[in-house]
Design an enzyme around this catalytic site. Structure first.
Site, mmCIF file in Angstrom:
data_model
loop_
_atom_site.group_PDB
_atom_site.id
_atom_site.type_symbol
_atom_site.label_atom_id
_atom_site.label_comp_id
_atom_site.label_asym_id
_atom_site.label_seq_id
_atom_site.Cartn_x
_atom_site.Cartn_y
_atom_site.Cartn_z
ATOM 1 C CE1 TYR A 1 -4.008 2.002 0.312
ATOM 2 C CE2 TYR A 1 -2.840 3.154 2.065
ATOM 3 C CZ TYR A 1 -3.902 3.072 1.188
ATOM 4 O OH TYR A 1 -4.855 4.063 1.170
ATOM 5 C CE LYS B 1 -3.461 4.675 -2.140
ATOM 6 N NZ LYS B 1 -4.452 5.161 -3.126
#
Length: 211
Positions: free
Chosen positions: A119, A123
């Site tokens: 994640y 990002k």
């Protein structure tokens, strides 16, 4: 569009406010599904002038336990899909003389934390993608912006991975209502064409995960 399903409630809410909306489901982890969805938007609604990349997924847990297949799925949804959607939307926006793309990252794209390897990596990558697209789009009137939400009042938005499935309501000072963040995105999209917010951190006043 979402990574798995489209929520009809969003369409109903738009209709109740007097607007018109169409839900087009797409699996953003699948190249063909994503491409087909954009083609449907163009043919059924019209050339896209606004793109908000808000869908995301995760595969929480220690990096040493993360399966490569799960890593690749997170990359496809969180990074490859925004790239592909922007790639497909750019020609329409350029031909129309401008457009706006908002890439919804996360404070996890500004600072990494444990058990969120895929994640955080995607990002952080979304920041680089946004900056590169902004540089390419500016000469054509295409604005590309990054937003970094903090804790959100959804099952997804808890800072602690173990808290992500909590359903209990939390004060707005600790967890932002999704509607408030959506309203800010709407302001960015409708701001004067000459104005661009290159990036913004949007967090509750008592954010636990940022800075």
């Amino acid at each position: 569009m979402t990574s798995r399903t489209t929520r009809p409630g969003g369409v109903a809410a738009v209709a109740e406010s007097g607007g018109t909306a169409t839900a087009i489901p797409a699996d953003l982890s699948d190249l063909a599904s994503t491409t087909a969805a954009v083609e449907r938007v163009s043919s059924e609604i019209g050339a896209p002038r606004v793109l908000v990349n808000a869908a995301a997924t995760d595969a929480p847990g220690p990096a040493e336990d993360l399966a490569v297949e799960d890593w690749e799925r997170v990359v496809r949804v969180n990074l490859t899909a925004p790239f592909l959607l922007a790639k497909l939307a750019f020609p329409y926006m350029r031909q129309a003389g401008g457009g706006t793309i908002v890439n919804v990252a996360s404070v996890a794209g500004r600072r990494g934390w444990p058990n969120a390897t895929a994640y955080c990596a995607t990002k952080f990558g979304l920041t680089g993608l946004t900056q590169a697209l902004a540089a390419e789009g500016a000469p054509h009137g295409i604005r590309v912006m990054s937003m970094y939400p903090g804790s959100m009042a959804t099952h997804w938005g808890s800072f602690e991975p173990s808290d992500r499935m909590r359903r209990e309501p939390r004060p707005a000072e600790e967890s932002l209502p999704a509607r408030e963040v959506a309203d800010y995105i709407a302001w960015l999209v409708t701001a004067p064409d000459h104005l661009v917010v290159t990036e913004a951190v949007v967090a509750p006043i008592r954010e636990r995960g940022w800075p």
